[in-house]
Design a protein around this motif. Sequence first.
Motif, PDB file in Angstrom:
ATOM      1  N   GLN A 186      -1.255  17.990  -1.754  1.00 18.31           N
ATOM      2  CA  GLN A 186      -2.322  18.148  -0.771  1.00 18.31           C
ATOM      3  C   GLN A 186      -2.748  16.801  -0.197  1.00 18.31           C
ATOM      4  N   ALA A 187      -2.772  15.771  -1.043  1.00 11.22           N
ATOM      5  CA  ALA A 187      -3.113  14.429  -0.553  1.00 11.22           C
ATOM      6  C   ALA A 187      -2.062  13.934   0.438  1.00 11.22           C
ATOM      7  N   LEU A 188      -0.797  14.147   0.124  1.00 11.05           N
ATOM      8  CA  LEU A 188       0.273  13.727   1.035  1.00 11.05           C
ATOM      9  C   LEU A 188       0.266  14.555   2.317  1.00 11.05           C
ATOM     10  N   LEU A 213       0.829  -1.206   0.000  1.00  6.68           N
ATOM     11  CA  LEU A 213       0.000   0.000   0.000  1.00  6.68           C
ATOM     12  C   LEU A 213       0.865   1.257   0.000  1.00  6.68           C
ATOM     13  N   VAL A 214       1.939   1.253   0.775  1.00  8.65           N
ATOM     14  CA  VAL A 214       2.831   2.417   0.809  1.00  8.65           C
ATOM     15  C   VAL A 214       3.496   2.607  -0.550  1.00  8.65           C
ATOM     16  N   VAL A 215       4.035   1.517  -1.121  1.00  5.88           N
ATOM     17  CA  VAL A 215       4.758   1.621  -2.391  1.00  5.88           C
ATOM     18  C   VAL A 215       3.824   2.076  -3.511  1.00  5.88           C
ATOM     19  N   VAL A 262       1.853   5.860  -2.402  1.00  4.54           N
ATOM     20  CA  VAL A 262       2.747   7.006  -2.548  1.00  4.54           C
ATOM     21  C   VAL A 262       3.316   7.051  -3.961  1.00  4.54           C
ATOM     22  N   GLY A 263       3.615   5.876  -4.520  1.00  2.00           N
ATOM     23  CA  GLY A 263       4.114   5.832  -5.894  1.00  2.00           C
ATOM     24  C   GLY A 263       3.120   6.396  -6.885  1.00  2.00           C
ATOM     25  N   LEU A 264       1.831   6.141  -6.680  1.00  2.00           N
ATOM     26  CA  LEU A 264       0.799   6.683  -7.565  1.00  2.00           C
ATOM     27  C   LEU A 264       0.799   8.208  -7.526  1.00  2.00           C
ATOM     28  N   LEU A 265       0.869   8.779  -6.334  1.00  3.43           N
ATOM     29  CA  LEU A 265       0.885  10.241  -6.208  1.00  3.43           C
ATOM     30  C   LEU A 265       2.137  10.831  -6.860  1.00  3.43           C
ATOM     31  N   ILE A 266       3.265  10.145  -6.741  1.00  5.25           N
ATOM     32  CA  ILE A 266       4.493  10.621  -7.386  1.00  5.25           C
ATOM     33  C   ILE A 266       4.367  10.541  -8.900  1.00  5.25           C
ATOM     34  N   PHE A 315       5.369  12.051   4.807  1.00  8.87           N
ATOM     35  CA  PHE A 315       5.883  13.417   4.920  1.00  8.87           C
ATOM     36  C   PHE A 315       7.172  13.641   4.146  1.00  8.87           C
ATOM     37  N   LYS A 316       7.973  12.583   3.918  1.00  4.14           N
ATOM     38  CA  LYS A 316       9.200  12.812   3.160  1.00  4.14           C
ATOM     39  C   LYS A 316       8.914  12.945   1.674  1.00  4.14           C
ATOM     40  N   SER A 317       7.990  12.148   1.139  1.00  2.81           N
ATOM     41  CA  SER A 317       7.610  12.343  -0.257  1.00  2.81           C
ATOM     42  C   SER A 317       6.963  13.714  -0.439  1.00  2.81           C
ATOM     43  N   LEU A 318       6.178  14.145   0.557  1.00  4.51           N
ATOM     44  CA  LEU A 318       5.595  15.488   0.520  1.00  4.51           C
ATOM     45  C   LEU A 318       6.687  16.548   0.469  1.00  4.51           C
TER      46      LEU A 318
END
Length: 664
Positions: A469-471, A99-101, A104-108, A349-352
Amino acid sequence: MFILIPLFPLLGALLNGLFGIKYFSRRAIQSVAVGAVGLSFLASLAGLIGLLRSSETVAVKNLYTWIPGSIVRLFGGNAFSFSVDFAFRYDSLAAVMTLVVTGVGLLIHIYSIGYMAHDKSIARFFAYLNLFTFAMLILVLGANLAVMFIGWEGVGLCSYLLIGFWFTRDAAADAGKKAFITNRVGDFGFILGIGLIISVLGTVDIAQIAAKVESGSMSQGLATAAALLLFLGATGKSAQIPLYTWLPDAMEGPTPVSALIHAATMVTAGVYMVARMHILFSYSGTALTVVAFVGAFTAVYAASMAFVQTDIKRVLAYSTISQIGYMFIGLGVGAFSAGIFHLMTHAFFKSLLFLAAGSVIHALSGEQDMRKMGGLRMRIPKTYRVFLIGALAIAGVPGLSGFFSKDEILASAFASGHYLVWALGLAGAGMTAFYIFRLIFLAFYGQERIASDPGHFRESPRVMILPLQALAALSIIGGYIGLPRVLGGRNWFARFLESGTGIHELSLSSGMEIGLMVVSAAVGLAGIFAAYRVYVTKGGLPAKAFAARFKRFYLLVSRKYYVDEFYNGVIVGGTMLAGRLAAWFDTHIIDGLVDGAAWLTRAASALSIFFDARVVDGAVNEIGSFHRRFSAGLKKLQTGFVYNYALSIVIGIVIIMAIMAAVF
């Protein structure tokens, strides 16, 4: 459904990699890449729902036999049939990681649509990005160390491709090579660890390894050796002492790549591996202690270097090294669920922070030097707000996700008796709050120091702002799934992990936990206040005065403790020197011996030819000549006339009679 999770990113990588460059439009390339990760995310959600509904806590799927059975002789002389299945394992830990990969990968990926909008190699970029996601998912889902190693090497390859994406720039090409080679050092240890486990236990299956270790099939000393070798691989992938130097240079890649590497994929691989192999590390004991201290020293060491960085992305790079250290602190003190909890909140928060930094760079037309920023909160307010949320989260401000996960790690370190580790972690927390708000105040507060025309400033497009904003929302609420009991929660996250992996939550007394929570929050707030006093109230003058007064120490930290110079001079230089010595030895000694042997062979051959031609052939030829001469004399007696032969007979008879007369 979990079988489909890695399939979609692989298909996306193949489509864009094979056909996107020539046949797909820009929009089609983006749709394939984002759609592939989106479908993988939906499959991850479906897998989680299925896991929650099922009475079984672990699902294993053997796709085929990868390495057929063969006889392996173990330590002690016993033989064992060894085989490897290409198999996936899905449990609570895999569910969290997938789920994390994918999330967060989708948002990136969505953010990359805007950030890479004008890049000519967009098909190659998205193919690499999908392939990176696929490799990480293989690593996470592997049911044995062999399958995990495929993903392990896959993320290493993709990091090389993505860090050096703009390979026409020397700095990017060199950074990609540095990441690849540094990780090979750690991977060598990882391979040796796998080999040792095979030679002792006769299997690479994670469940079988756990069962055999618990049954005492492996001595504690061998378990420590195997665990430390595996951890060497983790220090490479997760950028810990001593193999951390590649990560700051990885900033040469596009910002979405930095976010993916630093938040959702590669650097978390080592943390995940140690958590997955927690029974081996726990059985060793010594290995866990090493993990805890390496994490603690790395957390403080990397934070100190973030103090003096002027590149906005490099501050975040050293922050990543430090935060990964906190995850290893959690694992090392036995709080495995806390370590994975911080892995998850850190991904938010780090990807943000990285993507928000990319938004700043995008607004300033590529500028990354914080000394040339200032006052940006009025120019790009949307980016500023989400950046501030990410900074508050990583600083451990109460109520945000980073507070809950970091506090649980520090409290567990104290409760387990690792007081030095706790003290180092607490110091790192204050340092984190200081350097991240140093970044905030330098970039968004004070006077504008921007060299470019302010009229060119622009907020990032909506396709980049929405993922931010999602992150930001996840950075606020993401920690509440691990809300501790002392604050009225049930720590659902820890209980969920325990259900499928056997990872137990450390129990803390309420009074101790609240007290440690207050201390942790106070240290973080003190760091923020100190940064405000230095960079807002006094305009950065105390920092300049400190640098002037302690020039040598400031230079030492700003030059990253000269570790890169040491590695280049001693390790790389030593390797080059050894190579030159080997080349000289090969040229002058080995080749000299070979050339000498060749000369001796030629001389012996010449002597042999002389002896054969002059002695052997000469003797044969002389014998033949003698026979020719002798036969030439006899040849004259053979005339063919009868009267000559009759005359010879008469002469012979006369001679015989004369001899007889003389004798008798």
